[in-house]
Write an enzyme that holds these catalytic residues in place. Structure first.
Site, PDB file in Angstrom:
ATOM      1  N   ASN A  59       0.004  -1.618  -6.997  1.00 42.59           N
ATOM      2  CA  ASN A  59      -0.297  -2.560  -5.921  1.00 42.59           C
ATOM      3  C   ASN A  59      -1.775  -2.515  -5.562  1.00 42.59           C
ATOM      4  OD1 ASN A  59       0.498  -4.233  -3.382  1.00 42.59           O
ATOM      5  ND2 ASN A  59      -0.645  -2.501  -2.539  1.00 42.59           N
ATOM      6  N   GLU A  60      -2.426  -3.659  -5.567  1.00 43.01           N
ATOM      7  CA  GLU A  60      -3.803  -3.823  -5.066  1.00 43.01           C
ATOM      8  C   GLU A  60      -4.734  -2.696  -5.508  1.00 43.01           C
ATOM      9  OE1 GLU A  60      -3.868  -4.625  -0.851  1.00 43.01           O
ATOM     10  OE2 GLU A  60      -2.878  -6.562  -1.094  1.00 43.01           O
ATOM     11  N   TYR A  94      -4.191 -13.776   2.312  1.00 44.66           N
ATOM     12  CA  TYR A  94      -3.786 -13.982   3.701  1.00 44.66           C
ATOM     13  C   TYR A  94      -4.826 -14.883   4.361  1.00 44.66           C
ATOM     14  CZ  TYR A  94      -0.622 -10.046   2.943  1.00 44.66           C
ATOM     15  OH  TYR A  94       0.353  -9.214   2.456  1.00 44.66           O
ATOM     16  N   GLU A 143       2.027 -11.534  -2.566  1.00 50.30           N
ATOM     17  CA  GLU A 143       1.761 -11.360  -1.134  1.00 50.30           C
ATOM     18  C   GLU A 143       0.984 -12.577  -0.661  1.00 50.30           C
ATOM     19  OE1 GLU A 143       0.183  -7.762   0.576  1.00 50.30           O
ATOM     20  OE2 GLU A 143       1.118  -6.508  -0.994  1.00 50.30           O
ATOM     21  N   ASN A 154       0.815  -1.213   0.000  1.00 51.72           N
ATOM     22  CA  ASN A 154       0.000   0.000   0.000  1.00 51.72           C
ATOM     23  C   ASN A 154       0.851   1.268   0.000  1.00 51.72           C
ATOM     24  OD1 ASN A 154      -2.182  -1.709   0.109  1.00 51.72           O
ATOM     25  ND2 ASN A 154      -2.595  -1.385   2.284  1.00 51.72           N
ATOM     26  N   GLN A 193       5.467 -10.292   5.459  1.00 52.52           N
ATOM     27  CA  GLN A 193       6.634  -9.582   4.986  1.00 52.52           C
ATOM     28  C   GLN A 193       7.892 -10.250   5.539  1.00 52.52           C
ATOM     29  OE1 GLN A 193       6.401  -5.296   5.391  1.00 52.52           O
ATOM     30  NE2 GLN A 193       4.255  -5.256   4.794  1.00 52.52           N
TER      31      GLN A 193
END
Length: 506
Positions: free
Chosen positions: A173-174, A245, A293, A72, A350
């Site tokens: 990103n995203e 996740y 991720e 982010n 991470q």
């Protein structure tokens, strides 16, 4: 006890493991950079301020590539703020995590550190608040030779004569997420990504480019986002990203143990979506996936970005992982390997402190979390060709995924030595598994494999963790009773809630 029977033959393969499958992720978030990899006042810090105890653990972890600087964070990042004399760099408010960014570590510092620990950096560009010009300028600054452009010469003037030679670039990103600074619709993002990719390829046609896919499998646009984005970018990019996740939602641990079923579903669905776009375009090109991720993250403990106070390097989502988490992480790695024909890149998120395998204390020690061990063992030994494993096992009922295999098994063979690595996850929390693997097909020219090692992550207390005071409470331990008999049949017992690595070779 239940039975697990595995059929293997070296002639039946999935594909070759891209070393970038063992990637990680460093974002300017919490204590990942400042107080993580970088702490100038630490006793082990080098002349550039990077902790060498952390660097040693990164090398041991076996990470091959790292995505940087977000996440982010990148969607509001001005890369120019992080280059040049450190004393002249501006402090900025990072809107993603409401933190004050000192810009002490930037492109040059990170790339030098990554190369120093033997890692290839992957760079993400800001397509949230910026676009084509900033992306091309960063590419020139990072990769162009001295004297080629004024932007490259700026890098030289900043003390970095040699190009950083970053070969893989993420286009934002995203961008599907409403939480993202500069969030866009699929058409808006797809067009900007295509324009940026086209310009970057004119600057360097040999780049590998990653378009943003879904932030998670529960997004309402999952699948349709990828289709629309790839309709704009299919001929310009090499990979489409995925993020995921996992956590035990509502205390449903059985479903949590089977998290890799969701990862497998996501990979299959997005590979099919990409192939559909390719078929419509009559293209012979085959896109791969950058799962850049993934991890276990207890998101229910995080109040969200909107609730954060403005801070500077404050601890953020520093989850502590137990044995159960390590089994799940090992199983997720197996899912990535089982789809190595479509997954070219994967980055565990991470690297340090922030939902990470490595933890640090300011001024103090660094230690390995439980999830460090399955990653390190897999990265070290699961290299080569993934074999198709036919597994017969009892089902494990779950609320979220229905009946799933009680045990998953992945096999990877080194094509040069013939060495075979078996990975296994017993997801059943109460029953051990009796593993049987006939290996007669691996008896080549009278060279029979022998059992080299069997280690496991398992514990009578599945909630056991590692801490600074007890860093080795959970470590891989040898498993007794594993046998490779004269008929070349391997047998082993897998305790409940356990992850295993078994190596065979000459």
């Amino acid at each position: 006890m239940y039975d697990v029977e595995v059929g293997l033959d070296p002639a039946f393969t999935v594909g070759t493991v891209d070393p970038r499958l063992y990637g990680s992720f460093v974002e300017h978030m919490g204590r990942c950079v400042y107080g993580g990899i970088f702490e100038p006042d630490h006793p082990t810090a080098d002349e550039h301020g990077f902790r060498q105890d952390v660097a040693d653990l990164v090398r041991e972890l076996g990470v091959t590539t790292i995505r940087y600087p977000g996440g982010n964070f990148v969607s509001g990042y001005r890369w120019e703020d992080g280059v040049g004399p450190v004393a002249e760099r501006p402090r900025r408010l990072d809107l993603a995590w409401r933190s004050l960014e000192p810009n002490t570590v930037g492109t040059d510092e990170f790339c030098r550190w990554a190369r120093g620990v033997g890692i290839d950096p992957i760079m993400a560009v800001n397509l949230g608040t910026r676009g084509v010009d900033a992306a091309v300028d960063l590419l020139e600054y990072t990769n162009f030779a001295p004297g080629s452009t004024s932007t490259a010469d700026r890098r030289v003037a900043n003390g970095n004569k040699d190009p950083h030679a970053v070969g893989t670039w993420c286009l934002g990103n995203e961008m599907d997420g409403p939480w993202q600074v500069g969030h866009k619709t699929a058409d808006e993002y797809g067009r900007l990504a295509a324009e940026t990719a086209r310009a970057m390829r004119r600057a360097d046609p040999d780049l590998e480019l990653v378009a943003c896919g879904s932030s998670n499998g529960a997004m309402p646009t999952f699948g349709t986002w990828e289709r629309t984005v790839l309709e704009h970018t299919y001929d310009l990019v090499d990979h489409i990203s995925l993020h995921a996740y996992f956590e035990p939602v509502g205390g449903d641990v059985d479903s949590f143990m089977a998290s890799s079923e969701d990862m497998r579903r996501m990979i299959t669905a997005i590979a099919a979506t990409a192939d559909h776009v390719g078929a419509v375009r009559r293209s012979g090109k085959r896109l791969t996936i950058s799962f850049d991720e993934w991890n276990v993250w207890y998101q229910h403990r995080f109040s969200g970005q909107a609730g954060l106070d403005v801070n500077e390097n404050a601890p953020l989502i520093e989850d502590v992982y137990d044995v159960t988490d390590a089994v799940v992480v090992g199983d997720l790695l197996m899912a990535l390997l089982d789809h190595c024909d479509r997954v070219a890149i994967a980055c565990q998120a991470q690297l340090v402190n922030v939902i990470a395998p490595i933890m640090t204390r300011i001024g103090g020690p660094a230690w390995r979390q439980t999830i460090f061990h399955p990653f390190a063992l897999t990265a070290r030994h699961a290299r080569g060709t993934v074999l198709r494993a036919a597994v017969r096992t009892a089902p494990l009922p779950t609320q979220r995924y229905g009946d799933v295999p009680g045990t998953r098994v992945t096999a990877v063979q080194d094509p040069e030595t013939g060495a075979l690595t078996l990975l296994a996850a017993n997801r059943n929390r109460t029953e051990p598994a009796r593993l049987t693997v006939p290996l007669r097909a691996f008896d080549q020219h009278g060279r029979r494999p022998r059992l080299l090692e069997h280690v496991a992550i398992a514990d009578a207390d599945p909630s056991a963790t590692n801490t600074a005071e007890h860093p080795d409470r959970v470590v891989p331990r040898p498993v007794t009773g594993t046998v490779l008999d004269g008929e070349q049949t391997l047998t082993a017992t897998l305790p409940p809630s356990s992850w295993h690595l078994i190596r065979l070779g000459d």
